[in-house]
Design an enzyme around this catalytic site. Structure first.
Site, PDB file in Angstrom:
ATOM      1  N   PRO A 234      36.031  81.191 104.037  1.00 49.33           N
ATOM      2  CG  PRO A 234      37.732  82.047 105.408  1.00 49.33           C
ATOM      3  CD  PRO A 234      37.439  80.949 104.432  1.00 49.33           C
TER       4      PRO A 234
ATOM      5  CD  GLU B 160      25.020  68.073 103.475  1.00 48.98           C
ATOM      6  OE1 GLU B 160      24.457  67.536 102.498  1.00 48.98           O
ATOM      7  OE2 GLU B 160      25.496  67.435 104.424  1.00 48.98           O
TER       8      GLU B 160
END
Length: 386
Positions: A127, A364
């Protein structure tokens, strides 16, 4: 180890037919159901697609990076949800194990990953730790012959049905970011591991993510990837280098599919008494898309070959990821424009692709992170040369 040239071409053609004849007709159904049918997963197992990049000694095909990107070009011609089914087993979910795992760890998991018997996930994002991966807060405290993990991982691809997680956690309180991060191989059955609800996303229906939650989750000391603490951040960066090349190649494949669809539509759609492909402004959009996708293809192939030769391609992989993911976004936007009102309608599939490709600029490593990596590496190289 590269496959025999004829054998690899047979594989590429088999994947090409599977994508175009089996997967493409299912795209709308998959998007509506938000699910990949079990029979498709089984067919992928039969084709060996779960073990494309896993070494042959562990039951995979052991493709080189160049061979892998050629397969990714083909997979890019259909919904990214299909690639996601096999993506983590071949990429971020297995490469850390392949690169840095112990022989015992490789023997225990890689053969099962190669056949698709088990599914893997890469649990790095949190988070409060996305692009700033070094700031992760999940902890792993040593307790005798076990570690106790606590923390939450977020947006983890394939987590809802993963059997094995590569989990990154802090094992020390050192003052150097990233130096105290350790990678763990955590099985789904580990006590204290639970999953959040499946995320609702903008696109890529059929590909699922969710939170992975660790609450006093106990794992054996043997689950430390490579058997060494403090190596996790290096492992993550190496894994992402390869993953970025694969994603770049997939972006090229998606762009080429969108260009083909746009060209076909422009040649049959008539306005003012002639196909819109005859209009120069439509031609300009087609030409720009073709040139950019060709440039990305060349970049990816050149970098893949350099990686296969043992070169450090961290900068080049970041260049590929940045350019290819941005490129496919522009191509998708032009595809909507060329299709006009039809491009905005669900039935043509262009609006779905437009939403699907948006994610490639984020996961990514965002475009902005790629820019920082490229520039920092340039500065280091210049300083070293001086």
């Amino acid at each position: 180890m590269a496959l025999d040239a004829d054998l690899f071409e047979q594989l590429r053609q088999t994947v090409r037919r599977f994508v175009r004849e089996r997967l493409v007709p299912l795209e709308a159904e998959i998007a509506l159901a938000d699910n990949i049918p079990a029979e498709i997963r089984q067919e992928m197992r039969g084709l060996g697609l779960f073990g494309l990049s896993i070494p042959q000694e562990y039951g995979g095909l052991g493709l080189t990076m160049e061979e892998e990107v050629h397969i990714a070009f083909e997979l890019g011609h259909t919904s990214p949800a299909f690639r996601s089914v096999i993506g983590t087993n071949n990429g971020i979910g297995s490469q850390g194990l392949i690169m840095d795992g112990t022989e015992e760890q490789k023997s225990a998991y890689l053969p099962k990953l190669a056949t698709g018997e088990i599914i893997s996930s890469f649990a790095l994002t949190e988070p409060g730790a996305g692009s700033d991966a070094a700031s992760l807060r999940t902890t792993a405290r040593r307790d005798g012959e076990e570690y106790i993990l606590n923390g939450t991982k977020r947006f983890i691809t394939n987590a809802p049905y993963a059997d094995l997680f590569t989990v990154f956690a802090r094992t020390d309180t050192g003052d150097k970011p990233g130096r105290d991060v350790t990678a763990f191989l955590v099985e789904r059955s580990a006590p204290g591991l639970s999953l959040g609800k499946i995320d609702k996303k903008m696109g890529q229906a059929g590909s699922h993510t969710c939170d992975v939650i660790f609450e006093d989750c106990r794992v054996p000391a043997s689950s430390v990837l490579g058997g060494k603490e403090g190596q996790g951040f290096k492992t993550a960066m190496k894994v992402l280098d390869r993953g970025r090349l694969h994603i770049s190649a997939f972006c090229v494949g998606m762009a080429e599919r969108l260009i083909a669809d746009s060209l076909a539509y422009a040649m049959q759609r008539k306005q003012f008494g002639q196909p819109i492909a005859e209009f120069q402004l439509i031609q300009a959009m087609l030409a720009d898309s073709r040139a950019e996708s060709y440039a990305a293809r060349c970049m990816v192939l050149e970098t893949a070959r350099a990686k296969d030769q043992g070169g450090n391609v961290s900068t080049e992989a970041a260049c590929c990821k940045m350019f290819a993911s941005e490129m496919v976004g522009r191509v998708a936007d032009r595809a909507v424009q060329i299709h006009g009102g039809a491009g905005y309608m669900e039935e043509y599939g262009i609006e779905r692709a437009y939403r699907d490709v948006r994610l490639f600029r984020i996961y990514e490593g965002t475009t902005q992170i790629q820019q920082i990596l490229i520039a920092r590496n340039m500065i280091k190289e210049a300083a070293a040369a001086a």
